[in-house]
Every structure is written in C-alpha cells, then in structure tokens.
Write an enzyme that holds these catalytic residues in place. Structure first.
Site, PDB file in Angstrom:
ATOM      1  N   LYS A 244       0.983  38.560  41.598  1.00 20.92           N
ATOM      2  CA  LYS A 244       0.168  38.946  42.749  1.00 20.92           C
ATOM      3  C   LYS A 244      -0.219  37.746  43.608  1.00 20.92           C
ATOM      4  O   LYS A 244      -0.285  36.616  43.128  1.00 20.92           O
ATOM      5  CB  LYS A 244      -1.047  39.754  42.290  1.00 20.92           C
ATOM      6  CG  LYS A 244      -0.617  41.165  41.884  1.00 20.92           C
ATOM      7  CD  LYS A 244      -1.753  42.052  41.467  1.00 20.92           C
ATOM      8  CE  LYS A 244      -1.197  43.431  41.075  1.00 20.92           C
ATOM      9  NZ  LYS A 244      -2.177  44.233  40.351  1.00 20.92           N
ATOM     10  N   ARG A 278      -0.396  44.234  32.006  1.00 27.07           N
ATOM     11  CA  ARG A 278       0.686  44.911  32.746  1.00 27.07           C
ATOM     12  C   ARG A 278       1.458  43.853  33.524  1.00 27.07           C
ATOM     13  O   ARG A 278       0.927  43.248  34.465  1.00 27.07           O
ATOM     14  CB  ARG A 278       0.059  45.949  33.686  1.00 27.07           C
ATOM     15  CG  ARG A 278       1.070  46.743  34.494  1.00 27.07           C
ATOM     16  CD  ARG A 278       0.335  47.662  35.472  1.00 27.07           C
ATOM     17  NE  ARG A 278       1.275  48.433  36.256  1.00 27.07           N
ATOM     18  CZ  ARG A 278       1.874  47.968  37.358  1.00 27.07           C
ATOM     19  NH1 ARG A 278       1.641  46.746  37.796  1.00 27.07           N
ATOM     20  NH2 ARG A 278       2.709  48.739  38.023  1.00 27.07           N
TER      21      ARG A 278
END
Ligand code: HH2
Length: 298
Positions: A244, A278
C-alpha cells in the site's frame, strides 16, 4: 523484552487472548501468525489487476500462494482502487468469482477460503459455493443483510474499518480524524454491534483497522503503532498493509517493490497483537513472521 514494554505502556495484560476463530470450516487455531494470500480476480486492482482474471491463472496463483505458506486465501472480485465511478454490479462480481471459487474449493478442499465482498447476495452465493469466511471492507455499512447471511451459515466474518463507499473508501475523502485510533476503534465497535444484531457469534469475528482505507499515510503508522487498542476490543485482528501507498512514507518504492516493507509492517503489527496478515507475497510475510514468532515477539 519489547512486548513486555508494550504491555506495560498500554496496560493490556494479554494482547492475544483469543485461541481460535470460528468459521464455516471449523475453528482455525490462532496459536501462530496466519497469512492470508490475496487472490484478486479483478481487471483493476492497484497492484495485480488483470493478472488472475482467467480462472486457470487464478488457480495456479492460489497454488503458488499455498506453496509459499499461505494459511488461507482471500478471493476478491471488486477492487476498491480509487477512480471507479460505479460499484461493480453483483452479477459481474459473481461472474468473475464463481469459476475461480469453484476451482479453488475443488482443488484445495482443506484450505479456509475467504471472499472479499460487501454484498450480501455475493456472500450468500460464495458461502453456498464452499467459501468459509466473508471479508467485508465496509464493516457492515454497505449492506444491512450481510451479517444475517454470515450468521445463517456459521461463516467467519472479517469486519474492516473504512468510511464512505467502495468507490471512495480508499481515498483521503473521509480521512478526517481527531484521534484516529480512538475513532477507528469506536467505528469497529459499531460494526461488531451490527454483526451481533444480525446474529453473528462473537467467536466468528475478526477485526481489521483497514490500512490505507480512509486514512492519510501518517494515520496508518499511528494505527499500527497503537494497534493494541484495537486488539483490546477482544477479537482477533487482521492487518492488510500489502504494497500500500502509505509504505512509501518510510521507503519510497514503486508498488512492485513493496514486499519487504510489507513484511516489516506485518512483523510490527504482530508485535502489537495482530494475528492475521493479508498479503500478496505470502512467502516473504510467512518467513518474516515465522522468525518473529520463534523469537517470541508476539
Ligand atoms: N485491503 C484491500 C482489500 N481488501 N481486506 C481486509 N480485510 N484488509 C485490507 O487491508 C484490505 C482488504 C485492498 O487491497 P487489494 O485487494 O490488493 O487492492 P484492490 O482493492 O485494488 O483490489
């Protein structure tokens, strides 16, 4: 040790008091950090969009993630990448998901399968097709029926924090906080209350602070640093830092080169009490977390 220091600082005596997670596949023990491998069956996901739309490619990637040491698979067919004018309609989401889910369930019957969706209709179909867990990035804000669907089949339910709709929840549009940790914690508590009203057993719930969702880059670091406050809500905690943009605040790498930074964020979160991770690169996260676990960091 550092974890003792953390416990002392936060006043939380047992950051990881939850022994297992109840799902439609039975209880998943939480005695070590668990890696959820990401399988995006989307044309537009921010890091791997379009790569696994073909069911054969998706199945091969599922096998690769499991061979790398993923403990579960999280399959998604709707990207939250900013810039889409409309949510993906349920029929289109299911058209992408169905062949991949069927193939993965058939090929890997022992693997817990989670489906990343905010729609109760998709969740109902996915659970009927053999999924065991629903991962709702809206934390039950998008579809009032989702909790009841999960409750009806005893599915695990991941409640992720976000604000806004699927088309803007991964922007900074709603990233206005006085105290980001307190507000994320309070909003996750509201999601838990909604889940309980819908009939979901508390043992089926996992909470996720939603890294990169409705949070400016610095907010994500604050959330990770004070993650014990989310852990203290009493549910297993998942984090999804994978590739991210907020990672570039510390290490300015393009999306394809963010796996080492992702693994570092996973280890940091593990030290603060997270138990589920995740990620796109399951092998790297698995190794990093295995070392942290062996040292006794968690
Ligand atoms: N992040 C994404 C999607 N689903 N679910 C949980 N529980 N936690 C997360 O942090 C999370 C999530 C976004 O990542 P990705 O699936 O790689 O991208 P995209 O939304 O573009 O498909």
């Amino acid at each position: 040790m550092r974890i003792d220091h953390i416990k002392e600082k936060s006043g939380i005596s047992s950051p990881r008091s939850v022994a297992g997670w109840k799902t439609a596949r039975g209880i998943i023990p939480l005695d070590r950090p668990l890696v959820a491998g990401i399988l995006n069956v989307t044309p537009d996901s921010f890091s791997d969009g379009g790569r696994y739309l073909d069911p054969a490619a998706a199945l091969a990637h599922a096998g690769a993630l499991l061979a790398q040491g993923a403990d579960l698979l999280d399959i998604g067919a709707e990207s939250t990448r900013p810039g889409r004018p409309q949510p993906v309609p349920e029929e289109e989401e299911w058209r992408r998901l169905a062949p991949v889910l069927e193939a993965v369930v058939g090929e890997f019957p022992d693997t817990p399968i989670s489906v990343d969706t905010v729609k109760s209709g998709t969740a109902r179909r996915a659970l009927g097709a053999g999924a065991h867990i629903i991962n709702d990035v809206s934390g039950l804000r998008a579809d009032g029926q989702l909790a009841a669907v999960c409750a009806g089949s005893g599915a695990g339910l991941i409640l992720m924090h976000s604000r806004g709709s699927v088309t803007d929840m991964a922007t900074y549009e709603h990233a206005i906080y006085h105290d980001v940790v307190a507000e994320v914690s309070a909003e996750l508590s509201q999601a838990v209350a909604a889940a309980r009203r819908g009939g979901v057993a508390p043992e089926c719930l996992v909470l996720d602070p939603g890294l990169g969702f409705s949070k400016e880059p610095a907010h994500n670091y604050t959330v990770l640093n004070r993650l014990e406050k989310i852990v203290a809500l009493g549910f297993p905690v998942m984090v999804g830092p994978s590739r991210k943009r907020f990672l570039t605040l510390a290490t300015d790498r393009p999306v394809a080169d963010r796996d080492p930074a992702t693994a570092a964020a996973c280890v940091a979160a593990y030290c603060r009490g997270a138990m589920l991770f995740r990620v796109h690169n399951a092998g790297l996260a698995r190794e990093a977390l295995a070392v942290a676990h062996a040292i006794g960091m968690g």
